[in-house]
Design a protein around this motif. Sequence first.
Motif, mmCIF file in Angstrom:
data_model
loop_
_atom_site.group_PDB
_atom_site.id
_atom_site.type_symbol
_atom_site.label_atom_id
_atom_site.label_comp_id
_atom_site.label_asym_id
_atom_site.label_seq_id
_atom_site.Cartn_x
_atom_site.Cartn_y
_atom_site.Cartn_z
ATOM 1 N N HIS A 165 2.102 9.119 4.695
ATOM 2 C CA HIS A 165 2.481 9.032 6.132
ATOM 3 C C HIS A 165 3.780 9.431 6.278
ATOM 4 O O HIS A 165 4.196 10.459 6.985
ATOM 5 N N PHE A 166 4.701 9.133 5.439
ATOM 6 C CA PHE A 166 5.822 9.670 5.334
ATOM 7 C C PHE A 166 6.001 10.885 5.048
ATOM 8 O O PHE A 166 6.894 11.823 5.572
ATOM 9 N N LYS A 216 0.872 -1.287 0.014
ATOM 10 C CA LYS A 216 -0.111 0.150 -0.082
ATOM 11 C C LYS A 216 0.955 1.014 -0.061
ATOM 12 O O LYS A 216 1.092 2.051 1.062
ATOM 13 N N ALA A 217 1.663 1.284 -0.995
ATOM 14 C CA ALA A 217 2.560 2.418 -1.120
ATOM 15 C C ALA A 217 1.945 3.765 -1.116
ATOM 16 O O ALA A 217 2.595 4.864 -0.702
ATOM 17 N N ASP A 224 13.334 10.827 4.321
ATOM 18 C CA ASP A 224 13.524 10.858 2.848
ATOM 19 C C ASP A 224 13.752 9.427 2.126
ATOM 20 O O ASP A 224 13.310 9.258 0.855
ATOM 21 N N VAL A 225 14.646 8.545 2.735
ATOM 22 C CA VAL A 225 14.896 7.352 2.076
ATOM 23 C C VAL A 225 13.465 6.567 1.877
ATOM 24 O O VAL A 225 13.419 5.788 0.782
ATOM 25 N N ALA A 281 8.709 4.668 -1.404
ATOM 26 C CA ALA A 281 7.403 4.668 -1.611
ATOM 27 C C ALA A 281 6.810 5.266 -2.871
ATOM 28 O O ALA A 281 5.971 4.567 -3.522
ATOM 29 N N GLN A 282 7.797 6.272 -3.253
ATOM 30 C CA GLN A 282 7.565 6.884 -4.459
ATOM 31 C C GLN A 282 7.656 6.079 -5.744
ATOM 32 O O GLN A 282 6.952 5.811 -6.849
ATOM 33 N N MET A 283 8.894 5.066 -5.590
ATOM 34 C CA MET A 283 9.170 4.328 -6.665
ATOM 35 C C MET A 283 8.099 3.006 -6.741
ATOM 36 O O MET A 283 7.570 2.761 -7.756
#
Length: 255
Positions: A225-226, A218-219, A243-244, A249-251
């Motif tokens: 949330h991040f 559930k990216a 940030d990591v 999550a974006q990828m």
Amino acid sequence: MATYKKKYKAKNKAEKEQNIENGSTTAEVFNTLDETASKTEAFVGKNQKYIFIIIGAVALVVLGSLGYKEYVTKPKQENAMNDMFQAQKYFEQAVNGVEKDSLFNLALNGGEGKFGMLDIISEYGGTPAANLASYYAGTAYLKLKDYKNAVEHLSNFKSDDEILAALAKGNIGDAFVQLNQKDDALSYYEQAASLRDNEYTTPMYLYKAGIIALEIDKADRALKHFKNIKENYPNSTEASNVDVFIGKAQMLASK
């Protein structure tokens, strides 16, 4: 200076009849009032015994409620807190000490002839002390890896406290992670994060929610949330490496 009001005298027959009619209407009103008052007095006289019984019953309920709070509930809560003192001490020693399992067991079941948290819940149900004991018991079970009992007792805990309310929900999330019920864990982490807004529990549970969301594909939710941590809690511990996870999550969300 006092003014003299000249007595008014009817000028003609029509006016006299009008005055008589008005007087008659007024008399009728007073007669109706007298009649109603008489009926009321008769009703009260006839049912006086029952009226006093009803009034007395209402008074007893009110006084009984006040008396119950003062002479039953209040002393019960005080006794509960006194009986819980040793169990709280065991719990605190377990959190800060080395023999954690044995101390958590003592916090749950009691020792040295003193009540444990389970005894407080059983003996003083309905008191604030028993409610707090549910939090302690649930957390102790979590530390002892008895996750089902942890969920049960933590679910019984209700609080408006800024920190404890969120911690209880978050601890349930931790238990569900260990039970491999990660969708449930995500739900409780999100509840814990939104329940209170502070610099301690909110970013902590947003972070945990993000990690679990990534694990169960559930990216998009993880990314939300991040980003929330980065934008609104930049000074939190969780923000230092967020940030990591935003990149990860974006990828995954773009696939």
